[in-house]
Structure formats: structure tokens, C-alpha cells
Design an enzyme around this catalytic site. Structure first.
Site: not given
Ligand SMILES: *Cc1c(COP(=O)(O)O)cnc(C)c1O
Length: 401
Positions: A260, A302, A328-329
Site C-alpha cells: 500500500p 488525474y 503560467c499555464e
Molecule cells: C504504485 C504502486 C503501489 C502503490 O499503489 P497505491 O495505490 O498507492 O496503494 C503498489 N505496488 C506497485 C507495484 C506500485 O507500482
């Protein structure tokens, strides 16, 4: 954290500034551990890319977490923070075989997601235990930019290529000690996640020496009131039961791993800014803040929603604003958003600013990146100074004509 604490931090250290609440990180970590307390061997690998300040990494170590990394530099940061290489997982995508070999030599667990690289690595290093990243082609993501399980994704080895995968492993006699999936951020439906897990369990039976199965991440956290979030407790109960059943079938108590990022740090983070100017046009009231997508790009990149509070006037009557930056965007943080009435000089706080915020910041417009503070035991600890012009000029080579 209380509003008055955030206000005091902005007074003491200035703004813009990132503040992370250690207590929130700890609670999330404990929540995850508790949800999976029926699994005897749980490994949590914090995804460094979400928030990579070395003091945050040390705090994760203090909590008992391991690390998940995606570049050799993140691996080196982890080692610098005191992690044993064996507690670090390397899950890159599209990196060179040289980088993978260099990381492997450090004693880090590598995870390979490409058959060509797997064959090259296995031919040269057949004894090194390797984890493989499977793509189960389950689209569990909440947003097309962050769904990595679909058929044309660049991530993972397709489940349909299993025969080829097994042939490479047989030919190279390499040792596969883990399998992994990371289906994409934002798991909205636990049943979809469990469905992808079934594909992983079935695939796992092809390998005789597994030490762990890594279910990646993608836990969704709430961004506003009433938002759906991943029900970790329900997932913990269901997946633990199924995992323990799998271990009995497999004949070995292997580890269940997660990686996570967002779940652990998103809600801990507050991005504090102040209002440079109010500008009214024929249709809109703009609040122009002392920041931009150079510091905080998720809303533009996003289209992510971040709650905004005017902590200088938290009891104020709410009005509609467009909150924009000074770059400046077009850098719109929020459009037509109801916020407590804003005056010039007021302090605005963005919520959910812990994950993928500071780590995605940059120096566009030659602006300085902000400081970072960890709120720990009711005290603000500065964990990064704000930049100065030397940081911008560092590594530049000046030629006089
Ligand atoms: C970025 C990533 C995560 C973390 O994802 P979250 O959505 O931030 O929990 C876990 N494993 C891999 C391989 C990633 O590239």
C-alpha cells in the site's frame, strides 16, 4: 490534526508547506494489520513512491513495515533509512536488466514483469529467487490512467502467457519464490479484487517453492464525505479465509504481502498554501494561491478531488471559488468549489495530500519546492527544508560568453 495546529505550522514555517500526521499513518498501518490478523505471516511493503522522505521511511520502519520500490534510487533510499535489503521488494516496470541485476546484488527481492528480462536474468542468475508479476487482466481501477490490469497494459506478464513463462523457468532452472499482481489503484469492488486473487491462486499452483503471494495494492481512501472507500475489514476477512485455505491446499504456510502507498499516507497529508490575490471576472471568483502544479499536480494530472478548507476563516459563510495557481499555464486546483469566504492572505489547506503529491513536485517556472513537516506526538518536526536558489542552480554548468 486540528485546524489550529495547521495554522500554527503555517505561521512558524511559512507556506506553501506539506504536513503529514504520523498518528494517521500509524492508525492506517494498524488497521491493515488488524484486518489481516488471521493470516499468520503478513508482510506490508510500503510503496515508497507515494511519499519518499527519508524520515517517513524511518517512521514506516518503526511501525514494522517493509518497502516496495520501483527504482534503484528508491532501494538506496530505503537502505539509507535503515531497512535490511531483504525487507525491500523491487517491482519496476520497463527498467534495464543492468538495473535489475544491480538491485539484486544488493540482496533485494526482485520482481520481474517481462518475459524477455526474465529469460535473460534467469539464464545468468538461476539461483537468485525471483518473484514474478502476473497480469490477471482484471480491471479493478477507478480511472483509466491508473488501471494496470487490462489486456494491453504494459504492466505484468499476461496470464495468457503462462505456458511461455513456465518454459522459461524450466529452461533456466530458476527459482520462483513469489508471485505478484497489482491490478491498479482504487479498488472499488472487493468482489473484483477477490476474483483477480482467484486467478493468482490458480497460477500459484504452478510453482513449488513459493514463500509469498503479493496482492499489490490499490486500496481506495475517501477524498470527500460520503466517498466510497475500500472496505479493508471486509477484504481482510474474506481474503484471509481464502488465503489460509490456499496454504492448506499448497501444503505450506506462505506469506501474504501487500504494497500500500495511498492507503497509508494519503489522508495523513495536508498541503498548506496562502492566497495571493482574489480576482473576479465576469463569471468567476478566482482565489490565486502561492502554489501551482509544480507543487501539487494531482488535480490537473488525474483530475483528483482534494477537499479545500479556508482555515483562516473556518466558520465563514461558504461561497463559490475557482482555486488556481501562480504557474503560467492553466493550473486549476478546483473549479466552482464551495469554500468558506476567502480574503487575500487567507490560509487554504488541501486534504489527502500525503500520497503522490510532494513526490511528483518539480521546479517548473524555477519555483522552489516546499518544506515538509511531520506532526509527531503533537509537535511539528521539520523533515525537509524548503529549497533555495542554490537547489535550482545545483548541477547546472554556467558558461560565460
Ligand atoms: C504504485 C504502486 C503501489 C502503490 O499503489 P497505491 O495505490 O498507492 O496503494 C503498489 N505496488 C506497485 C507495484 C506500485 O507500482
Amino acid at each position: 490534526m486540528k485546524t489550529k495546529d495547521l495554522l500554527a505550522i503555517s505561521k512558524k514555517f511559512g507556506s506553501p508547506i506539506y504536513v503529514y500526521d504520523a498518528n494517521k499513518i500509524e492508525n492506517q498501518y494498524k488497521r491493515l494489520v488488524k484486518a489481516f490478523s488471521n493470516v499468520s505471516n503478513l508482510r506490508i511493503h510500503y510503496a515508497v513512491k507515494a511519499l519518499s522522505n527519508i524520515s517517513i521511511l524511518k517512521f514506516m520502519k518503526h511501525l514494522g513495515s517493509d518497502l516496495d520500490t520501483v527504482s534503484i534510487q528508491e532501494v538506496e533510499l530505503g537502505i539509507q533509512a535503515g531497512f535490511e535489503p531483504s525487507k525491500i521488494m523491487f517491482t519496476p516496470n520497463g527498467v534495464s536488466i543492468d538495473e535489475i541485476e544491480a538491485v539484486s546484488k544488493l540482496g533485494v527481492q526482485i520482481n520481474i514483469d517481462n518475459l524477455s528480462i526474465l529469460e535473460q536474468f534467469g539464464s545468468k542468475n538461476p539461483e537468485t529467487p525471483v518473484c514474478i508479476r502476473i497480469n490477471p487482466h482484471v480491471n479493478a481501477g477507478g480511472n483509466s490512467n491508473i488501471s494496470v490490469g487490462h489486456i494491453d497494459s504494459k504492466f505484468g506478464i499476461s496470464i495468457h502467457q503462462t505456458p511461455h513463462l513456465l518454459r522459461i523457468i524450466k529452461n533456466t532452472k530458476m527459482n520462483i519464490n513469489g508471485i505478484h499482481m497489482h491490478t491498479g489503484s482504487d479498488i472499488l469492488d472487493i468482489e473484483v479484487f477477490l476474483y483477480a486473487s482467484e486467478i493468482l491462486f490458480e497460477n500459484a499452483l504452478n510453482f513449488k517453492n513459493l514463500d509469498f503471494i503479493d496482492f499489490g495494492s490499490g486500496f481506495k481512501v475517501p477524498y470527500k464525505q460520503g466517498d466510497i472507500e475500500t472496505n479493508i475489514e471486509e477484504l481482510g476477512e474474506k481474503l484471509s479465509r481464502r488465503f489460509n485455505e490456499f496454504c492448506r491446499q499448497y501444503g505450506k504456510k506462505i506469506a501474504l504481502a501487500f504494497e500500500p502507498g495511498k492507503f497509508l499516507v494519503s489522508e495523513s497529508g495536508h498541503f498548506i498554501t496562502s492566497v495571493n490575490a482574489i480576482k473576479q471576472t465576469t463569471s468567476t471568483v478566482f482565489a490565486q494561491i502561492n502554489s501551482g502544479f509544480n507543487h501539487f499536480i494531482r488535480p490537473m494530472f488525474y483530475n483528483s478531488y482534494h477537499e479545500i478548507q479556508n482555515i483562516s476563516n473556518s466558520k465563514g459563510k461558504k461561497r463559490f471559488y475557482s482555486v488556481v495557481g501562480y504557474i503560467c499555464e492553466t493550473d486549476t486546483f478546483a473549479n466552482n468549489r464551495k469554500i468558506e469566504e476567502i480574503s487575500e492572505g487567507d490560509v487554504l489547506v488541501f486534504k489527502n495530500a500525503g500520497a503522490y503529491c510532494f513526490t511528483m513536485s518539480n521546479n517548473y517556472n524555477s519555483r522552489l519546492r516546499p518544506a515538509e513537516v511531520l506532526w509527531f506526538k503533537n509537535k511539528p518536526l521539520l523533515i525537509r527544508e524548503k529549497e533555495d536558489l542554490n537547489d535550482i542552480l545545483n548541477k547546472q554548468i554556467e558558461i560565460n560568453f
